[in-house]
Enzyme design. Structure first.
Site, short mmCIF file in Angstrom:
data_model
loop_
_atom_site.label_atom_id
_atom_site.label_comp_id
_atom_site.label_asym_id
_atom_site.label_seq_id
_atom_site.Cartn_x
_atom_site.Cartn_y
_atom_site.Cartn_z
N ASN A 1 -10.63 -4.56 -0.98
CA ASN A 1 -10.42 -3.46 -1.92
C ASN A 1 -9.43 -3.83 -3.02
O ASN A 1 -8.68 -4.78 -2.87
CB ASN A 1 -9.90 -2.22 -1.16
CG ASN A 1 -11.02 -1.40 -0.56
OD1 ASN A 1 -12.04 -1.19 -1.19
ND2 ASN A 1 -10.83 -0.93 0.66
N ARG B 1 -0.91 8.05 3.85
CA ARG B 1 -1.94 7.43 4.69
C ARG B 1 -1.49 6.04 5.16
O ARG B 1 -1.78 5.64 6.29
CB ARG B 1 -3.25 7.33 3.89
CG ARG B 1 -4.37 6.56 4.57
CD ARG B 1 -4.88 7.23 5.83
NE ARG B 1 -5.91 6.41 6.47
CZ ARG B 1 -6.28 6.54 7.72
NH1 ARG B 1 -5.73 7.46 8.49
NH2 ARG B 1 -7.21 5.76 8.23
N HIS C 1 -16.64 4.00 -4.63
CA HIS C 1 -15.77 5.16 -4.40
C HIS C 1 -15.91 6.22 -5.50
O HIS C 1 -15.02 7.04 -5.70
CB HIS C 1 -14.29 4.73 -4.28
CG HIS C 1 -13.99 4.01 -3.01
ND1 HIS C 1 -12.72 3.55 -2.69
CD2 HIS C 1 -14.79 3.66 -1.97
CE1 HIS C 1 -12.76 2.96 -1.51
NE2 HIS C 1 -14.01 3.00 -1.07
N CYS D 1 -18.89 -2.09 0.52
CA CYS D 1 -17.91 -1.09 0.96
C CYS D 1 -18.56 -0.24 2.04
O CYS D 1 -19.73 0.13 1.93
CB CYS D 1 -17.49 -0.22 -0.23
SG CYS D 1 -16.39 1.16 0.21
N ASP D 2 -17.79 0.09 3.07
CA ASP D 2 -18.38 0.85 4.17
C ASP D 2 -18.29 2.36 3.98
O ASP D 2 -18.79 3.12 4.81
CB ASP D 2 -17.76 0.45 5.51
CG ASP D 2 -16.28 0.85 5.61
OD1 ASP D 2 -15.72 1.38 4.64
OD2 ASP D 2 -15.69 0.60 6.68
N TYR E 1 -14.56 10.24 -1.83
CA TYR E 1 -13.42 9.85 -2.68
C TYR E 1 -13.40 10.58 -4.02
O TYR E 1 -12.38 10.57 -4.71
CB TYR E 1 -13.42 8.35 -2.90
CG TYR E 1 -12.88 7.55 -1.74
CD1 TYR E 1 -11.51 7.36 -1.57
CD2 TYR E 1 -13.73 6.99 -0.79
CE1 TYR E 1 -11.01 6.63 -0.52
CE2 TYR E 1 -13.23 6.27 0.28
CZ TYR E 1 -11.87 6.09 0.41
OH TYR E 1 -11.37 5.39 1.47
N ARG F 1 0.85 -1.20 0.00
CA ARG F 1 0.00 0.00 0.00
C ARG F 1 0.88 1.25 0.00
O ARG F 1 0.58 2.24 -0.68
CB ARG F 1 -0.92 0.01 1.22
CG ARG F 1 -1.71 1.31 1.32
CD ARG F 1 -2.70 1.32 2.46
NE ARG F 1 -3.38 2.61 2.52
CZ ARG F 1 -4.39 2.89 3.34
NH1 ARG F 1 -4.85 1.97 4.15
NH2 ARG F 1 -4.94 4.10 3.34
#
Length: 454
Positions: free
Chosen positions: A150, A288, A202, A172-173, A268, A95
């Site tokens: 994801n 992040r 998103h 997706c939350d 997003y 990530r």
């Protein structure tokens, strides 16, 4: 009538989200009874750190639920009724690369949006298909996979192409977290808010916000103009979405609505509609991913170590919408509740002027046979054009994965709105190929320097 308890497997059991999900399950045992919870992860070392915390959460609520920790797929999935999937292929070290490589080229660095999301998708599609095959081999014939992995839009499109008959519900939350903030702004419970929403994961918009049948979008719009999608004191956000980067994300809804006030955007969309401003405020050396590793990850692993030494579990994880939402959806699937939730489904006319087979995010009634999407009708030209461009980028990425095509991967990167030129796309893609050599399928070039490859 007494409900028969289920066998549940959590794929990605070593995730720091797992204790929160299990706590959400424990407080809902009357609604979703469990005979056994199984944690499954290919990273057994990480899972063994998280597992004692999870077991403590279970035992605080039940002595009868069997708890199994395994890296053996047959043990994990045999006769399972539900599988919650939350895999992160490459973990946080990849990530970090997803976020930092684009930033080196002046492009948005984000986990699921832009080049980072495309890179993450190339890592995740085939492992998700492998997981589906394992579940279908070992689990109950009617088992459902509820997928949180994801980038959800790309994973959903890959599953649609490669395993079209699979019993997978992709969720997706993020929209639900937005609904939580909306409810807090309106002073009501999240479950009192019914929304109309259209888009891709998103990448979508709320068009109506109903409380007791009254649309209160105008009221929320007025609030957003002053504070963004936060309560005035920002107290409503849960810790999962309350880090400094998230507070900025919720506030960035304001400039989007200043320009396009008709609908309330998914937060997003900031990455696609204002990428220059995002890049200007991102630290290329501390993204992040670093924030999460130094925050939630470190906190939970420290708590796990303290629990092992003292037998006392500190308050190190939070039960927010992430865990609550997946349990809501599972209950509706299990007991044919027909509850209305925002989920990712094959379009089939739900958004009338998007392709029939697009994987879209819309409200749907969740039944024992799966989701029944609510028809949102035609969407305006501006929104449709944005959606079609994003959809094409995601579909090309899936085709690149299936065909091992460098050209289609480059097209996917070039078409993404966060990437300004084809030169940026190529430079980022080539650097990401080197970084992902242990994870991506091989991408072959049909042409090099304009000439066919032999």
């Amino acid at each position: 009538m007494k409900k028969s308890p289920f066998i549940l497997a959590i794929a990605g059991g070593g995730s720091t989200y797992t204790p929160g999900i299990v706590k959400s399950l424990m407080v809902r045992l009357a609604d979703f009874p469990l005979a056994e919870i199984r944690l499954y992860d290919i990273d057994s070392q990480r899972q063994q750190i998280i597992a004692p915390v999870v077991e403590k959460v279970i035992r605080d609520h039940s002595d009868s639920i069997k708890f199994t920790v395994t890296s053996d797929a047959e043990v994990a999935f045999s006769q399972a009724n539900f599988v919650f999937a939350q895999m992160r292929v490459g973990q946080y070290k990849m990530r970090e690369q997803d976020e930092k490589i684009p930033l080196r080229h002046g492009v948005v660095g984000q986990e699921t949006c832009g080049p980072g999301g495309l890179a993450y998708g190339l890592r995740t599609i085939l492992p998700m298909v492998e997981l589906i095959d394992l579940v279908e081999r070992y689990a109950d014939n009617n088992a459902w996979i509820v997928n949180y992995s994801n980038p959800a839009a790309i994973v959903a499109e890959g599953v649609r192409r490669l395993r079209p008959q699979a019993r997978v519900l992709n969720i997706c939350d993020m929209p639900v977290a937005a609904m939580r903030n909306i409810a807090a702004i309106l002073g009501v419970d999240r479950h009192q808010v019914t929304v109309d929403y259209f888009g891709l994961n998103h990448f979508g918009w709320f068009t109506h916000l109903y409380v007791d049948g009254v649309d209160r979008l105008a009221e929320v719009r007025e609030h957003v103009a002053r504070f963004g999608l936060l309560t005035e004191d920002a107290a409503a956000t849960d810790p999962q979405h309350a880090d400094p980067s998230w507070v900025k994300t919720w506030r960035n809804i304001k400039p989007i609505m200043d320009h396009f006030p008709d609908f309330l955007p998914n937060p997003y969309l900031q990455y696609y509609l204002m990428p220059n401003q995002i890049v200007e405020h991102q630290d290329p050396d501390y993204t992040r991913a670093n924030e999460v590793m130094d925050g939630r990850e470190k906190k939970l692993f420290a708590a796990a170590a303290e629990y092992q030494q003292t037998g006392i579990l500190p308050d190190a994880f939070h039960v927010g919408v992430h865990g609550a939402f997946i349990v809501d959806v599972a209950c509706s699937l299990a007991f044919d509740l027909r509850q209305r939730h925002l989920v990712i489904v094959e379009n089939r006319g739900a958004i009338a002027n998007l392709p029939y087979d697009a994987m879209v995010e819309v409200p749907a009634y969740i039944t024992a046979q799966g989701p029944e999407p609510v028809r949102m009708g035609n969407v305006p030209q501006f929104h449709r054009a944005l959606l079609e461009q994003q959809l094409a980028s995601e579909q090309l990425l899936v085709e690149a994965t299936m065909e091992g095509s460098y050209e289609k991967a480059l097209q996917a990167f070039t078409l993404n709105r966060t990437v300004p030129t084809m030169q940026h796309a190529k430079a980022i893609l080539d650097e990401m190929i080197a970084a992902n050599q242990d994870y991506w399928p091989a991408l072959k070039q049909a042409f090099k320097d304009g000439q066919p490859q032999s």
